[in-house]
Design an enzyme around this catalytic site. Structure first.
Site, short mmCIF file in Angstrom:
data_model
loop_
_atom_site.label_atom_id
_atom_site.label_comp_id
_atom_site.label_asym_id
_atom_site.label_seq_id
_atom_site.Cartn_x
_atom_site.Cartn_y
_atom_site.Cartn_z
N GLU A 1 2.30 -22.06 28.23
CA GLU A 1 3.40 -21.57 27.69
C GLU A 1 4.21 -22.95 28.63
O GLU A 1 5.09 -23.93 27.82
CB GLU A 1 4.20 -20.86 28.05
N ARG B 1 0.47 -1.02 0.10
CA ARG B 1 -0.04 -0.31 -0.15
C ARG B 1 0.59 1.31 -0.02
O ARG B 1 1.59 0.65 0.43
CB ARG B 1 -0.90 0.18 1.24
N LYS C 1 0.54 0.77 16.36
CA LYS C 1 -0.39 -0.51 16.03
C LYS C 1 -1.74 -1.16 16.85
O LYS C 1 -1.33 -1.00 18.50
CB LYS C 1 0.73 -2.04 16.21
N HIS D 1 13.03 1.96 35.49
CA HIS D 1 11.91 0.92 36.37
C HIS D 1 11.29 -0.77 35.46
O HIS D 1 10.94 0.24 35.26
CB HIS D 1 11.39 1.82 37.91
N GLN E 1 -2.97 -9.80 13.89
CA GLN E 1 -2.73 -9.84 12.19
C GLN E 1 -1.77 -8.73 12.02
O GLN E 1 -2.02 -7.52 12.95
CB GLN E 1 -4.14 -9.48 11.86
N HIS F 1 10.44 -11.98 26.21
CA HIS F 1 8.96 -11.53 25.59
C HIS F 1 9.40 -10.10 26.00
O HIS F 1 9.76 -9.06 26.46
CB HIS F 1 7.57 -11.86 25.27
N HIS G 1 11.05 7.77 35.13
CA HIS G 1 12.59 6.76 35.46
C HIS G 1 12.46 5.40 35.34
O HIS G 1 11.94 4.82 35.46
CB HIS G 1 12.38 7.15 37.23
N CYS H 1 12.97 8.60 42.19
CA CYS H 1 14.50 9.03 43.05
C CYS H 1 15.10 9.13 43.70
O CYS H 1 14.39 9.20 44.32
CB CYS H 1 15.05 10.93 42.33
N ASN I 1 7.32 -2.18 32.13
CA ASN I 1 6.31 -0.93 31.14
C ASN I 1 7.32 -0.16 30.93
O ASN I 1 7.62 0.21 31.41
CB ASN I 1 4.95 -0.60 32.15
N HIS J 1 17.43 9.43 36.94
CA HIS J 1 16.15 9.69 36.14
C HIS J 1 16.28 10.08 34.88
O HIS J 1 15.03 9.50 33.62
CB HIS J 1 15.84 11.45 36.81
N HIS K 1 13.68 -17.80 28.60
CA HIS K 1 12.95 -16.70 27.48
C HIS K 1 12.40 -15.66 28.20
O HIS K 1 12.06 -15.56 28.77
CB HIS K 1 12.31 -17.37 26.93
N CYS L 1 10.21 13.40 41.32
CA CYS L 1 10.16 12.07 40.96
C CYS L 1 10.05 11.30 42.81
O CYS L 1 9.92 11.12 42.91
CB CYS L 1 10.94 11.63 40.17
N ASP M 1 3.79 0.54 46.63
CA ASP M 1 2.92 0.51 47.70
C ASP M 1 0.93 1.21 47.49
O ASP M 1 1.01 1.41 48.14
CB ASP M 1 2.61 2.75 47.99
N TYR N 1 -10.64 -6.74 14.38
CA TYR N 1 -10.52 -8.18 13.68
C TYR N 1 -9.50 -8.93 15.25
O TYR N 1 -9.92 -10.17 15.41
CB TYR N 1 -9.67 -7.97 12.68
N SER O 1 3.92 4.80 34.02
CA SER O 1 3.41 6.32 34.64
C SER O 1 4.72 6.90 35.03
O SER O 1 4.89 8.12 35.83
CB SER O 1 2.58 5.93 36.49
#
Ligand code: H2U
Ligand code: ZN
Length: 347
Positions: free
Chosen positions: A180, A29, A309, A164, A321, A296, A162, A53, A151, A113, A294, A50, A76, A314, A159
């Site tokens: 798994e 496309r 993405k 972590h 997909q 991910h 810093h 920190c 994350n 930080h 392993h 922060c 916490d 779908y 959130s």
């Protein structure tokens, strides 16, 4: 690029049994994509606002020590509690519930930080790996499952910039891990071989989806990847749990993380968001040989530092997909410079 993957097809995720629809023809496309100027957001080394920190006060009043190494503290606002919950187990077959006990920890990867894992020195990343190992060891003595994860980026719901991660330990094995576990056990009983070791050996031979590797680790876009630049990080040796890594293997893991995550950042010249986490044999397990440790990495970005993405439509109702093939994704990551883009751009 191999022409065998030019038309729509489905690929099976060997770890979950789920299928992903691959639609390579759609990448033809027209794309009038922006080439964005790299965002060189400068953060201070120390942010008085922060809550992660060193020396700062957290939301519930606890004060962080002036830490100089990775620092772990009990969350916490934990999602799991140490005390036996009061949930009744006598629920009806149609309304099932179970009690669960656990602990949630936060790990500050660095007192700085302004850094992220790929911008840290390899020796400091190795200290993070050792912290993961030590905490998994301690928590594994009390709980059957220890989920180490990170994350990264506000797009992932993180959130605080810093650097972590988190560790949640529980007295039951969570659903994805159990899936798994069963897939690896079934493969091992029917073939006598380890699922991920067999898979890894084939990938290392074919090379098409391997992005980078060192003597101990392989960083690849798995054949069944659903996220555009998803990564499966596999050891080249047999190991079931992160606690079993030798000091040398932990050190080479730090080197692999530095390189792989640098390629991520270099792809769109942005601090690449993702959710990552480690999977290995549960601590209560009687047999662990069918497991291969392993990690991910699930990053949401598709085309630039802002175009992500969406797993909607779908994907929510039928199955995952993707357009760009895992082979194309691996090829792109492989071709990037190996030094971090921030070291090349003048602010
Ligand atoms: P995220 O980066 O994924 O948002 O996680 C940060 C965690 O830090 C989150 O689980 C905890 C939140 O509960 N936290 C504390 O434990 N103390 C604080 O002072 C603020 C945030
Ligand atoms: Zn901070």
């Amino acid at each position: 690029m191999s022409s065998k993957f030019d038309t729509p097809h489905r690929r099976k995720n060997l770890l979950t049994g789920e299928w992903v629809l691959v639609s390579p023809h759609r990448t033809k496309r027209p794309w009038l994509g922006r080439v964005e100027t790299p965002t060189l957001i400068e953060r201070p080394q120390y942010d008085p606002q922060c809550y992660l920190c060193p020396g700062n006060v957290r939301a519930e009043g606890a004060i962080n020590p002036i830490y100089t190494e990775p620092y772990a503290f009990l969350n916490d606002f934990p999602a799991l509690l140490k005390d036996e919950s009061e949930i009744s187990t006598e629920s009806s077959p149609l309304l099932q519930s179970k009690p669960v006990r656990g602990e949630c920890w936060v790990i500050c990867f660095s007192p700085r930080h302004d850094l992220t894992l790929p911008e840290m020195e390899v020796s400091d990343i190795a200290a993070v790996v050792r912290t993961w190992q030590r905490m998994a060891q301690q928590l594994g003595e009390q709980y059957t499952w220890v989920q180490i994860f990170e994350n990264k980026g506000d797009v992932m719901g993180c959130s605080n910039p810093h650097p972590h991660g988190q560790i949640w330990a529980s007295d039951s094995v969570p659903s994805i891990v159990e899936t798994e576990n069963q897939a690896q056990r079934a493969f091992s009983s029917s073939t006598g071989r380890n699922l991920l070791e067999s898979y890894r050996d084939q990938e290392l031979e074919e090379k098409e989806r391997v992005v980078c590797e060192n003597e101990d680790w392989a960083w690849m876009v798995p054949f069944w990847a659903t996220w555009p630049y998803e990564i499966l990080l596999l050891p080249k040796f047999h190991v079931s749990r992160i606690t079993e890594l030798t000091e040398i293997q932990a050190q080479s893991l730090a080197e692999m993380l530095k390189l792989g995550l640098t390629l991520y950042d270099n792809l769109f010249e942005t601090s690449f968001p993702y959710s990552m986490g480690w999977h290995g044999a549960p601590f209560g397990a009687a047999t662990t040989d069918h497991w291969l440790l392993h990690a991910h990495f699930y990053p949401p970005l598709l085309r630039s530092s802002t175009v992500k993405k969406f797993m909607v439509g779908y994907e929510m109702l039928a199955e995952a997909q993707r357009d760009i093939t895992p082979e194309q994704a691996a090829d792109r990551l492989r071709s990037l410079p190996k030094d971090h883009y921030r070291t090349r751009i003048q602010p």
